[in-house]
Design an enzyme around this catalytic site. Structure first.
Site, short mmCIF file in Angstrom:
data_model
loop_
_atom_site.label_atom_id
_atom_site.label_comp_id
_atom_site.label_asym_id
_atom_site.label_seq_id
_atom_site.Cartn_x
_atom_site.Cartn_y
_atom_site.Cartn_z
CB CYS A 240 6.97 -5.37 8.46
SG CYS A 240 8.40 -4.66 9.34
CG LEU B 151 12.33 7.39 20.88
CD1 LEU B 151 13.61 6.61 20.65
CD2 LEU B 151 12.65 8.80 21.37
CD GLU C 150 -2.92 -1.22 2.25
OE1 GLU C 150 -2.59 -0.70 3.34
OE2 GLU C 150 -3.95 -1.88 2.10
CB CYS D 271 2.76 -1.98 13.37
SG CYS D 271 2.87 -1.87 11.58
CB CYS E 41 6.06 -2.54 15.84
SG CYS E 41 7.73 -2.19 15.30
CB SER F 96 10.09 6.74 8.90
OG SER F 96 9.69 6.46 10.21
CB CYS G 219 0.96 6.37 11.30
SG CYS G 219 1.84 7.61 10.39
CD GLU H 208 13.52 -0.31 9.44
OE1 GLU H 208 12.72 0.09 10.29
OE2 GLU H 208 14.36 0.43 8.88
S1 SF4 Z 1 5.93 -0.19 12.60
FE1 SF4 Z 1 7.21 -0.36 10.76
S2 SF4 Z 1 8.92 -1.67 11.44
FE2 SF4 Z 1 7.32 -1.93 12.97
S3 SF4 Z 1 6.18 -3.75 12.26
FE3 SF4 Z 1 5.16 -1.92 11.40
S4 SF4 Z 1 6.02 -1.67 9.36
FE4 SF4 Z 1 7.41 -3.02 10.53
#
Ligand code: SF4
Length: 346
Positions: free
Chosen positions: A113, A220, A93, A120, A117, A196, A338, A165
């Site tokens: 990814c 962060l 996307e 996410c 995280c 980022s 985000c 990432e």
């Molecule tokens: S925040 Fe970024 S690095 Fe972390 S799991 Fe999601 S896409 Fe991956």
């Protein structure tokens, strides 16, 4: 599956060599390169300054892999989320974020990814593969077209904040940025590009050594190891002290201030000790802080902190002369904000 080679994997020199090998003029390579990158040709037939024979010969030897905007959702605030189909039918996307006289493209660098995280949506997809330089470049071209069509001006900024990432796909991301900034590509200033990252110390040092000219942002979310590790497992192997060390190295080489992306979650990082830790961390490295509004993903248990906590962050950061911006999230109604990119159609 087509076994022919993707012509866009070749650089200009390789294209020139190809024509020499075919007993033709090397400059044909330049012509083809221009069609592929500046003019965005997806078909050899479009290369009208080449003879029919040459076009056929190219067609016999190569394919032009390209992306397709498979689905486009437009938010009430003008944000556009694109589901981008790749040549192997995988989907990533990318998002167009409009603002007054400005359009930002948020692009993906990997399919899925691997970093898990906890907040996410992309993390749920797991990593399937890295994107090629042309697949990253094409997302930017597609959003530039949409910006001209819907916003009446060209694309002005790019953030690598979509899926994946970027520093785990280092070479391809840098190659794509080279194309985006070169005169043979989109001639965009690297100052308008922000990469980022979750903060991979080794790779941040590599960026500094490679003397890149674009901006660096780090997700962060906490300046306390214990808390950050809970949200971002990567912190267990690359902790805040390693991160800080790499950022100081980055600044010493580039003189470019780092941006910290920071979400304040209820009950997680909304206490006085969290704010104090962030202030102390920021004091050690020239930086600014973006406090980002959080969009909860289904059943993830994360909730945005109260406005009071966010105001407290702003006050304390400003009192310590640290630049802080509060970023409202865009495109929430289409899951384009985000942390929400997860290949979910509306
Ligand atoms: S925040 Fe970024 S690095 Fe972390 S799991 Fe999601 S896409 Fe991956």
């Amino acid at each position: 599956m087509d076994s022919k080679q993707d012509i866009r994997a070749l650089n200009k020199e390789q294209l020139r060599d190809f024509f020499v090998l075919k007993k033709d003029k090397a400059f044909r390579g330049n012509q083809v390169y221009e069609w592929l990158w500046s003019k965005g040709a997806h078909d050899f037939e479009a290369m009208t300054n080449l003879s029919k024979e040459i076009r056929k010969m190219l067609n016999d030897n190569f394919v032009i892999n390209h992306i397709e905007v498979d689905d486009m959702q437009q938010s009430s605030d003008g944000t556009i989320k694109n589901a981008i189909k790749l040549h192997d039918n995988l989907v990533v996307e990318s998002v167009l974020i409009p603002a007054k006289n400005r359009t930002t493209a948020c692009v993906s660098s990997q399919v899925g990814c691997s970093l898990n995280c906890t907040f996410c949506a992309t993390a749920r997809l797991k990593k399937m593969r890295n994107l090629n330089p042309d697949e990253i470049y094409d997302q930017v071209v597609a959003i530039d077209k949409q910006s001209r069509l819907y916003q009446n001006h060209k694309l002005s900024n790019i953030v690598f904040m979509g899926m994946g990432e970027p520093l785990l796909n280092y070479n391809n991301v840098l190659k794509a940025i080279d194309k985006i900034t070169s005169d043979e590509g989109l001639s965009m200033s690297p100052r308008r590009i922000t990469l980022s990252t979750v903060g991979l110390p080794k790779m941040i040092k590599k960026l500094a050594d490679d003397e890149v000219k674009f901006n660096l942002a780090v997700s962060l979310h906490s300046a306390i190891d214990e808390i950050r590790s809970k949200m971002m497992p990567i912190n267990e192997t690359s902790n805040l002290s390693d991160l800080l060390d790499s950022l100081q190295y980055w600044y010493s080489k580039t003189k470019s201030r780092v941006t910290f992306e920071y979400v304040v979650w209820k009950g997680i990082n909304d206490k006085k000790k969290d704010i104090e830790a962030l202030v102390q961390f920021c004091k050690k490295i020239p930086s600014k802080v973006n406090l980002i509004e959080y969009n909860s993903i289904e059943e993830d248990g994360f909730q945005q902190a109260d406005a009071k906590a966010i105001d407290y962050y702003v006050r304390e950061l400003e009192r310590n002369n640290i630049i802080v911006n509060v970023r409202r999230s865009r495109g929430k109604d289409i899951d384009a904000a985000c942390g929400q990119l997860a290949n979910k159609k509306g």
